[in-house]
Design an enzyme around this catalytic site. Structure first.
Site, PDB file in Angstrom:
ATOM      1  N   PHE A   1       0.790  -1.064  -0.047  1.00 31.52           N
ATOM      2  CA  PHE A   1      -0.294  -0.049  -0.077  1.00 31.52           C
ATOM      3  C   PHE A   1       1.095   1.042   0.186  1.00 31.52           C
ATOM      4  O   PHE A   1       2.340   1.898   0.619  1.00 31.52           O
ATOM      5  CB  PHE A   1      -0.774   0.697   1.413  1.00 31.52           C
ATOM      6  CG  PHE A   1      -0.564   0.162   2.195  1.00 31.52           C
ATOM      7  CD1 PHE A   1      -0.374   1.295   3.640  1.00 31.52           C
ATOM      8  CD2 PHE A   1       0.394  -0.964   3.387  1.00 31.52           C
ATOM      9  CE1 PHE A   1       0.224   1.663   4.986  1.00 31.52           C
ATOM     10  CE2 PHE A   1       0.819  -1.220   4.568  1.00 31.52           C
ATOM     11  CZ  PHE A   1       1.142   0.447   5.064  1.00 31.52           C
ATOM     12  N   CYS A   2      -0.017   2.072  -0.547  1.00 31.25           N
ATOM     13  CA  CYS A   2       1.042   3.634  -0.646  1.00 31.25           C
ATOM     14  C   CYS A   2      -0.330   4.846  -0.811  1.00 31.25           C
ATOM     15  O   CYS A   2      -1.226   4.292  -0.069  1.00 31.25           O
ATOM     16  CB  CYS A   2       1.624   3.994  -1.804  1.00 31.25           C
ATOM     17  SG  CYS A   2       1.192   3.758  -3.785  1.00 31.25           S
ATOM     18  N   THR A   3      -0.120   5.277  -0.647  1.00 33.53           N
ATOM     19  CA  THR A   3      -0.427   6.820  -0.856  1.00 33.53           C
ATOM     20  C   THR A   3      -1.902   7.241  -1.992  1.00 33.53           C
ATOM     21  O   THR A   3      -2.906   6.681  -1.305  1.00 33.53           O
ATOM     22  CB  THR A   3      -0.465   8.588  -0.702  1.00 33.53           C
ATOM     23  OG1 THR A   3       0.860   8.837  -0.011  1.00 33.53           O
ATOM     24  CG2 THR A   3      -0.798   9.394  -0.817  1.00 33.53           C
TER      25      THR A   3
END
Length: 242
Positions: free
Chosen positions: A181-183
């Site tokens: 996951f990331c922004t």
């Protein structure tokens, strides 16, 4: 109503990125928008803010290009304009990894919807009964603002370090379902592809952290989410910290 902030990206072939740059800059400025648009042969990445009608009209116009028809945007609001100017840049990659074999525009890693991830975290395993490993692909300073409980954090200083870190931590990912996951989704999309290329059962979180906030809220999340504008960070209800 306030200022509408949108973030969006799409991996799609844009060999004419140099010609697109001035056209998009002129349209955005004419619409009174501010923010950043990154263009590369592999696609587009943008962060824009302005009058809601103008922002949404600009996105509609972008989608008139068949290559950008699938572009989707995540929305949030602020009381003031969080960007100082309008910048459109041409880059080698819209998110630099330095791994040319990783081409999300040609093949996409499987994605996990926010509601599905929450269910997995609630029950402590995926739907096949396998343990779930959450992998934060952001830089260390971003992680320090907030992350999922029990997520792996490899203390990256830049995304180009991810492949080497993945090799060092490969044993920790074995026999689990990995959700990167990331922004907003762009880094974890490349990360999941890289991991799958190296034999890891990896998925990406659809829409990233901001998509999770939008659809699920703050379940299993601690802290805030750093964003690259003057708002600095967003709470799970997508409001700015300041």
């Amino acid at each position: 109503m306030g200022v509408l902030n949108v973030s969006a990206y799409l991996f799609t072939a844009l060999p004419d990125r140099d010609e697109l740059r001035p056209r998009l800059k002129d349209r955005a400025v004419a619409a009174g928008l501010k923010g950043t648009i990154l263009l590369a042969e592999e696609g587009i990445n943008l962060f824009l803010a302005g009058d809601p009608t103008a922002v949404r009209a600009f996105l509609v116009e972008l989608r008139e290009d068949p290559r950008l028809a699938a572009l989707t945007a995540k929305e949030s609001w602020s009381d003031e304009q969080p960007f100082g100017k309008m910048i459109v840049k041409v880059k080698a990659e819209i998110i630099r990894m330095d791994r040319p074999t990783i081409r999300p525009g040609e093949v996409r890693a499987p994605a996990v919807a926010p509601a599905t991830l929450r269910r997995w975290l609630d029950q402590g395993h995926d739907d096949a009964g396998r343990p779930v490993t959450l992998l934060d692909t952001r830089n260390a300073f971003e992680v320090d603002y907030g992350t999922f409980a029990s997520a792996q954090d490899w203390r990256l200083s830049r995304f180009t370090e991810f492949p080497d870190a993945a090799r060092r931590h490969a044993a920790e990912l074995a026999d689990t379902t990995v959700v990167s996951f990331c922004t907003g989704g762009i880094r974890c999309e490349k990360a999941a592809l890289y991991l799958r290329e190296h034999g890891v059962d990896a998925y990406q979180l659809e829409g990233g952290i901001l998509g999770y906030f939008e659809h699920v809220g703050g379940a299993h999340w601690n802290g805030e989410c750093f964003v690259f504008d003057e708002r600095e960070a967003l709470a799970p209800d997508l409001t700015a910290r300041r």
